[in-house]
Design a protein around this motif. Structure first.
Motif, PDB file in Angstrom:
ATOM      1  N   LEU A   1       0.797  -1.119  -0.039  1.00 28.91           N
ATOM      2  CA  LEU A   1       0.007   0.068  -0.285  1.00 28.91           C
ATOM      3  C   LEU A   1       0.912   1.223   0.083  1.00 28.91           C
ATOM      4  O   LEU A   1       2.146   1.048   0.174  1.00 28.91           O
ATOM      5  CB  LEU A   1      -1.132  -0.062   1.119  1.00 28.91           C
ATOM      6  CG  LEU A   1      -0.477  -0.413   2.503  1.00 28.91           C
ATOM      7  CD1 LEU A   1       0.068   0.985   3.244  1.00 28.91           C
ATOM      8  CD2 LEU A   1      -1.386  -0.717   3.499  1.00 28.91           C
ATOM      9  N   ASP A   2       0.253   2.330  -0.332  1.00 34.17           N
ATOM     10  CA  ASP A   2       0.921   3.703  -0.327  1.00 34.17           C
ATOM     11  C   ASP A   2       1.308   4.237   0.988  1.00 34.17           C
ATOM     12  O   ASP A   2       0.461   4.828   1.724  1.00 34.17           O
ATOM     13  CB  ASP A   2       0.339   4.686  -1.070  1.00 34.17           C
ATOM     14  CG  ASP A   2       0.880   5.999  -1.154  1.00 34.17           C
ATOM     15  OD1 ASP A   2       2.328   6.147  -0.927  1.00 34.17           O
ATOM     16  OD2 ASP A   2       0.237   7.088  -1.453  1.00 34.17           O
ATOM     17  N   LEU A   3       2.090   3.767   1.808  1.00 38.10           N
ATOM     18  CA  LEU A   3       2.557   4.001   3.133  1.00 38.10           C
ATOM     19  C   LEU A   3       3.130   5.601   3.046  1.00 38.10           C
ATOM     20  O   LEU A   3       4.034   5.907   2.454  1.00 38.10           O
ATOM     21  CB  LEU A   3       3.602   3.137   3.623  1.00 38.10           C
ATOM     22  CG  LEU A   3       3.551   2.985   5.251  1.00 38.10           C
ATOM     23  CD1 LEU A   3       2.334   2.599   5.872  1.00 38.10           C
ATOM     24  CD2 LEU A   3       4.757   2.370   6.026  1.00 38.10           C
ATOM     25  N   ASN A   4       2.597   6.287   3.800  1.00 38.92           N
ATOM     26  CA  ASN A   4       2.733   7.844   3.779  1.00 38.92           C
ATOM     27  C   ASN A   4       2.499   8.540   5.170  1.00 38.92           C
ATOM     28  O   ASN A   4       2.124   7.981   5.982  1.00 38.92           O
ATOM     29  CB  ASN A   4       2.016   8.526   2.565  1.00 38.92           C
ATOM     30  CG  ASN A   4       0.516   8.601   2.822  1.00 38.92           C
ATOM     31  OD1 ASN A   4      -0.053   8.882   3.839  1.00 38.92           O
ATOM     32  ND2 ASN A   4      -0.011   7.850   1.723  1.00 38.92           N
ATOM     33  N   ASP A   5       2.889   9.784   5.066  1.00 41.14           N
ATOM     34  CA  ASP A   5       2.916  10.619   6.460  1.00 41.14           C
ATOM     35  C   ASP A   5       1.547  10.552   6.812  1.00 41.14           C
ATOM     36  O   ASP A   5       1.370  10.940   8.149  1.00 41.14           O
ATOM     37  CB  ASP A   5       3.432  11.843   6.169  1.00 41.14           C
ATOM     38  CG  ASP A   5       4.798  12.045   5.948  1.00 41.14           C
ATOM     39  OD1 ASP A   5       5.713  10.875   6.122  1.00 41.14           O
ATOM     40  OD2 ASP A   5       5.510  13.222   5.636  1.00 41.14           O
TER      41      ASP A   5
END
Length: 269
Positions: free
Chosen positions: A157-161
């Motif tokens: 998945l798009d792991l982001n802040d």
């Protein structure tokens, strides 16, 4: 034996995973009324678990996939309106998916096992009582576990802040390790993690010192892998010492440090 396992494996942006715990009256056809209702409302049943609580009532815990525009609270209220339903609880899993798997179990990308918390805490106690530098060994073990978890989540998945903290919190809740409240500034790499109902502290018993070193290491490994910068995490308050909850402080690890604390808590290479 086939097991239904709730595990973390990404998500569909157009849907949401919502679980319902439904307490119902055990009358002829009552469960069919519930499942028929879910089907008519386009709630895709991923899996369900039945538990016969008493002779008169049962519990149906079900994971469903709902359209993103469905309000889970309103949906739970509609379930509650069914004549055979006594109580309904619900929860949302933002990043979860359910697998039906054969033995062995699979948890976040690798083989998993189910163990009593007491079994794991006994291992921790044995290390603390018998092994030199037990705190360091537990921290390094945690570092590796947290690193593996972050790598896996980054791959699916798009792991982001905006979500890295929520993903970690959902993981801990999903595997029964504790309830997390995470404050971490991605610009300064500073913050804190509150752990409520830590399985280590709850089972360990009274202690003069904090006992959740493994968790500190896990947090450090996860954050280090996510940020791409060495992160230090240390427990400053622990429920095992009589505090209300456990508290872990997040900070950047000293650059180029050589102290034992730096090597154990921040540097993985």
């Amino acid at each position: 034996m086939v097991r239904d396992l709730f595990t973390f494996a990404g998500f569909n942006e157009n849907s949401q995973i919502v679980w319902f715990k439904i307490i119902y009256s055990k009358e002829p056809g009552s469960l069919s009324l519930i499942t028929d209702f879910l089907e008519k409302k386009n709630a895709f049943i991923i899996f369900g678990h039945l538990d016969n609580i008493t002779q008169k009532t049962g519990e149906y815990s079900v994971f469903t996939e709902l359209n993103k525009d469905v309000d889970p609270e309103d949906f739970a209220l509609k379930i509650k309106e069914l004549e055979v339903v006594n109580e309904v609880e619900y929860g949302i899993s933002e990043y979860g998916m359910v697998y039906s798997v054969d033995f062995p179990l699979n948890v976040i990308g690798v083989r998993g096992v189910m163990a009593r918390a007491l079994t794991i805490v006994d291992i921790i106690k044995t290390l603390n009582q018998s092994a030199p530098h037990a705190e360091g060994l537990l921290t390094i073990s945690g570092l590796k576990g947290g690193t593996h978890a972050a790598k896996y989540f980054k791959s699916i998945l798009d792991l982001n802040d905006s979500n890295f903290a929520n993903v970690l919190a959902e993981l801990f809740k999903g595997v029964g390790w504790g309830i997390l409240e995470i404050e971490c500034d991605p610009r300064t790499y500073e913050g804190r993690i509150i752990v409520k109902d830590s399985f280590i502290a709850d089972v360990y018993g009274e202690s003069d010192q904090p006992v959740c070193t493994f968790m500190s290491g896990y947090f450090a490994g996860y954050l280090t892998e996510y940020f791409g910068k060495n992160i230090s995490v240390r427990e400053v308050s622990c429920k095992a010492t009589g505090k209300e909850f456990c508290e872990h402080i997040i900070s950047p690890a000293p650059s180029g440090g050589t102290s034992q604390e730096y090597q154990l808590r921040g540097e993985m290479r």
